[in-house]
Design a protein around this motif. Structure first.
Motif, PDB file in Angstrom:
ATOM      1  N   GLY A   5       0.815  -1.208   0.000  1.00 20.00           N
ATOM      2  CA  GLY A   5       0.000   0.000   0.000  1.00 20.00           C
ATOM      3  C   GLY A   5       0.850   1.260   0.000  1.00 20.00           C
ATOM      4  O   GLY A   5       0.585   2.213  -0.745  1.00 20.00           O
ATOM      5  N   GLY A   6       1.892   1.302   0.826  1.00 14.97           N
ATOM      6  CA  GLY A   6       2.757   2.465   0.892  1.00 14.97           C
ATOM      7  C   GLY A   6       3.529   2.688  -0.386  1.00 14.97           C
ATOM      8  O   GLY A   6       3.683   3.825  -0.854  1.00 14.97           O
ATOM      9  N   LEU A   7       4.040   1.613  -0.982  1.00 17.37           N
ATOM     10  CA  LEU A   7       4.764   1.735  -2.246  1.00 17.37           C
ATOM     11  C   LEU A   7       3.839   2.185  -3.370  1.00 17.37           C
ATOM     12  O   LEU A   7       4.212   3.028  -4.199  1.00 17.37           O
ATOM     13  N   SER A   8       2.624   1.628  -3.401  1.00 20.29           N
ATOM     14  CA  SER A   8       1.668   2.020  -4.437  1.00 20.29           C
ATOM     15  C   SER A   8       1.320   3.498  -4.326  1.00 20.29           C
ATOM     16  O   SER A   8       1.248   4.209  -5.339  1.00 20.29           O
ATOM     17  N   LEU A   9       1.122   3.973  -3.103  1.00 23.02           N
ATOM     18  CA  LEU A   9       0.818   5.388  -2.924  1.00 23.02           C
ATOM     19  C   LEU A   9       2.032   6.249  -3.246  1.00 23.02           C
ATOM     20  O   LEU A   9       1.899   7.333  -3.839  1.00 23.02           O
ATOM     21  N   GLY A  10       3.228   5.793  -2.878  1.00 21.17           N
ATOM     22  CA  GLY A  10       4.431   6.548  -3.209  1.00 21.17           C
ATOM     23  C   GLY A  10       4.570   6.768  -4.702  1.00 21.17           C
ATOM     24  O   GLY A  10       4.913   7.868  -5.159  1.00 21.17           O
ATOM     25  N   ILE A  11       4.306   5.738  -5.487  1.00 17.97           N
ATOM     26  CA  ILE A  11       4.351   5.861  -6.945  1.00 17.97           C
ATOM     27  C   ILE A  11       3.333   6.899  -7.407  1.00 17.97           C
ATOM     28  O   ILE A  11       3.626   7.753  -8.256  1.00 17.97           O
ATOM     29  N   ARG A  12       2.133   6.840  -6.859  1.00 17.50           N
ATOM     30  CA  ARG A  12       1.081   7.779  -7.269  1.00 17.50           C
ATOM     31  C   ARG A  12       1.422   9.218  -6.855  1.00 17.50           C
ATOM     32  O   ARG A  12       1.178  10.160  -7.619  1.00 17.50           O
ATOM     33  N   LEU A  13       1.977   9.397  -5.664  1.00 16.48           N
ATOM     34  CA  LEU A  13       2.311  10.751  -5.237  1.00 16.48           C
ATOM     35  C   LEU A  13       3.431  11.339  -6.080  1.00 16.48           C
ATOM     36  O   LEU A  13       3.429  12.537  -6.393  1.00 16.48           O
ATOM     37  N   GLN A  14       4.400  10.512  -6.461  1.00 16.49           N
ATOM     38  CA  GLN A  14       5.450  11.019  -7.360  1.00 16.49           C
ATOM     39  C   GLN A  14       4.845  11.451  -8.694  1.00 16.49           C
ATOM     40  O   GLN A  14       5.238  12.466  -9.265  1.00 16.49           O
ATOM     41  N   SER A  15       3.854  10.700  -9.172  1.00 16.85           N
ATOM     42  CA  SER A  15       3.225  11.076 -10.442  1.00 16.85           C
ATOM     43  C   SER A  15       2.365  12.324 -10.289  1.00 16.85           C
ATOM     44  O   SER A  15       2.079  13.011 -11.267  1.00 16.85           O
ATOM     45  N   LEU A  16       1.965  12.638  -9.036  1.00 16.27           N
ATOM     46  CA  LEU A  16       1.179  13.845  -8.776  1.00 16.27           C
ATOM     47  C   LEU A  16       2.045  15.091  -8.587  1.00 16.27           C
ATOM     48  O   LEU A  16       1.525  16.193  -8.488  1.00 16.27           O
ATOM     49  N   GLY A  17       3.356  14.879  -8.503  1.00 14.26           N
ATOM     50  CA  GLY A  17       4.232  16.035  -8.344  1.00 14.26           C
ATOM     51  C   GLY A  17       4.752  16.247  -6.941  1.00 14.26           C
ATOM     52  O   GLY A  17       5.376  17.265  -6.653  1.00 14.26           O
TER      53      GLY A  17
END
Length: 573
Positions: free
Chosen positions: A23-35
């Motif tokens: 869950g944390g890794l998946s969110l980390g990927i998404r937050l990086q894509s959000l800027g």
């Protein structure tokens, strides 16, 4: 010591994620894509959390946690994300995902996934052994299922047809339509209650399956799966019948190299997008102030997360803080009580936690002279002589039972690389009460391990196991409580009962502290590998809303989410 990244441009936001589980890794990927510039803080020496992978000196590789992978397009979506470019034109469930045929052999997963990890389909999904020695191969194929029902309990074939129809309706409404809904306010929940009542999805799962099947064996076949996400079939709501259709629709998959290979692939993607992970970074507390940056003295008014303090005293500041750790211990240990009104000690301690596990990791020699060939599948469910009574003892009475059921995982039947040549690596997972039981696992653990391994040998699942055994170790609820910092040693977070689901499950946006979010098994929608990836997307959407980023940038339809308090930052609702 206080640390704020010195080179962060003024227009970029920063994020801290506590825990490097899926869950944390998946969110980390998404937050990086959000800027966002995102740092993941991991207490252990390697990523994964519950999905930690252990390598032994004698050449074995053991996934210590989840081993069942489904809904591969969730994984493909993560690998397709790009830095600072979160725009995705596909909906949550693209047409080709819903209409395409399930992969039954060869390699599964999308083109971007194949750049990072190799997924292969597993058939049957599970071989389910009954105590009398018979078994049921569950592979999601309706014709195969009908044929086996005719052999096992022919009078239940018509019931299966009705179950298939009604569970399919629950899947379409509960997973495809509502799966990504964050139930952040009561009206959002109340709007879906009539549909759930109409689908009969609020009665218990075991009661639901019992409407369709008279055979005790088939009642077990179509209800056991919630145990793999910490749910008691006797108490989880029947909406969990959708698990049957999730698996049937997208199959069961395995990452070559183990689930640890998928974790490493997520780490690779996260770091390619500019994210950072710090290992051995145990978080001691979340830094919470009032709106002026002053210490919070009472659970009222503005409460804002400013970052975290590590066990060594270092302070890290960020615009948002996210916990991928245990929900109960986040609030009981990391967030000061004067900053909590909704998630008070009383409320958190009153919540029902999922059961725990005893897991034995073992290696053994392959078939030798005089040994009967191993007749197991990749995933094996070995049910004991009692079902309802055993579940009641584990979840309700919290006692160590005289018998047990287990999930036996033998990945080397698919992937020999996890063991030395000529050997198998396996683990067997036994549901047990969490540590509210008061059991002394230093005493009870070794005894239960001996009973389980003896059972596998005596019943012929692994002939001559003790003579062939070359490696054995185990974990108990103490591992979950100590190493993984899970409250009372629970293995899956809050138990997914009706009154702890949807709106009543912990919210992904903290109701108490602004700029504090949750992701993973303890948050909505719940435990399980696909669910925690869904949780990451739900949390990312909430963050996007709070920071003025339209949720469509994350792909899929808009979601209706009410702010939990009026001072939420940059609310776009």
């Amino acid at each position: 010591m206080t640390h704020t990244p010195p080179s962060t441009p003024a227009h970029r936001k920063t994020a801290l994620i506590i825990g490097s589980g899926i869950g944390g890794l998946s969110l980390g990927i998404r937050l990086q894509s959000l800027g966002f510039d995102t740092t993941i803080l991991e207490k252990l020496d390697a990523p994964g959390g519950r999905a930690y992978q252990k390598r032994t000196e004698d050449g074995y590789v053991f996934d210590m946690g989840p081993t069942v992978i489904t809904v591969p397009h969730f994984i493909e979506e993560l690998f397709a994300l790009e830095r600072d470019r979160a725009a995705l034109t596909t909906p949550d469930y693209p047409a080709h995902v819903l209409e395409g045929e399930r992969v039954r052999e060869g390699e599964s997963g999308g083109p971007r996934t194949r750049e990072y990890v190799k997924l292969v389909p597993i058939l049957p999904f599970y071989r389910i052994y009954f105590d009398d020695g018979t078994y049921f191969d569950y592979d999601g194929d309706p014709e195969s299922t009908r044929r086996q029902i005719l052999e096992l309990a022919p009078d239940d074939l018509a019931g299966y047809e009705r179950f298939h129809r009604d569970a399919g309706a629950i899947f379409e409404r509960g997973f495809l339509e509502l799966g990504y809904t964050h139930f952040g306010d009561l009206p959002t929940m109340l709007r879906v209650v009539p549909d759930l009542m109409r689908l009969d999805a609020v009665r218990t799962l075991f009661s639901f399956t019992s409407k369709y099947f008279q055979s005790p064996k088939l009642r077990q076949v179509f209800s056991f799966e919630t145990l793999l996400v910490g749910g008691n079939p006797l108490s989880v709501p029947a909406i969990y019948a959708m698990i049957h259709f999730v698996e049937k629709t997208w199959g069961i998959h395995y990452a070559m190299g183990g689930t640890g290979a998928l974790v490493r692939a997520f780490v690779q993607k996260f770091e390619e997008l500019g994210g950072q992970i710090r290992y051995g970074a145990e978080v001691e507390r979340v830094l919470v102030t009032d709106a002026r940056g002053k210490p919070v003295k009472r659970p009222a008014g503005a409460r804002v997360a400013r970052g975290v303090a590590l066990a060594g005293g270092e302070e890290l500041h960020a615009d948002i803080t996210v916990s991928n750790g245990d929900w109960a211990n986040l609030y009981l240990k990391l967030v000061p009580p004067q900053a909590r009104l909704v998630n008070s000690d009383v409320r958190v301690r009153a919540a029902r936690q999922s059961m725990s596990l005893l897991v034995i990791y073992f290696g053994f020699r392959r078939d030798g002279p005089g040994d009967r060939p191993l007749d197991l599948r990749h995933h094996n469910i070995i049910l004991g002589p009692r079902y309802e009574e055993l579940l009641t003892e584990i979840f309700g009475e919290k006692v160590l039972s005289k018998d047990f059921s287990q999930y036996l995982h033998v990945p080397t039947l698919t992937d020999p690389s996890l063991a030395p040549e000529g050997h198998h690596a396996a683990y067997t997972l036994v549901p047990v009460p969490h540590n509210a039981s008061g059991l002394n696992w230093e005493v009870e653990g070794p005894k239960l391990v001996d009973r389980v391994l003896g059972f596998l040998e005596e019943r012929g699942y692994i002939p001559n196991l003790k003579a062939r055994l070359t490696h054995s170790e185990y974990i108990t609820p103490d591992y979950f409580e100590g190493t993984l910092d899970a409250y009372m040693g629970n293995a899956f977070g809050p138990e997914p009962t009706l009154i702890q689901s949807a709106y009543f499950r912990p919210h992904n946006r903290s109701e108490d502290v602004r700029n504090l979010y949750l992701v993973g098994a303890g948050a909505q929608p719940g435990a399980g590998t696909p669910s925690v990836m869904m949780s990451a997307k739900m949390t990312a959407r909430l963050i996007a809303q709070d920071f003025g980023i339209h949720p469509d940038l994350l792909g899929g339809p808009d979601v209706s989410v009410a702010q939990s308090e009026p001072e939420a930052v940059g609310a776009a609702d």
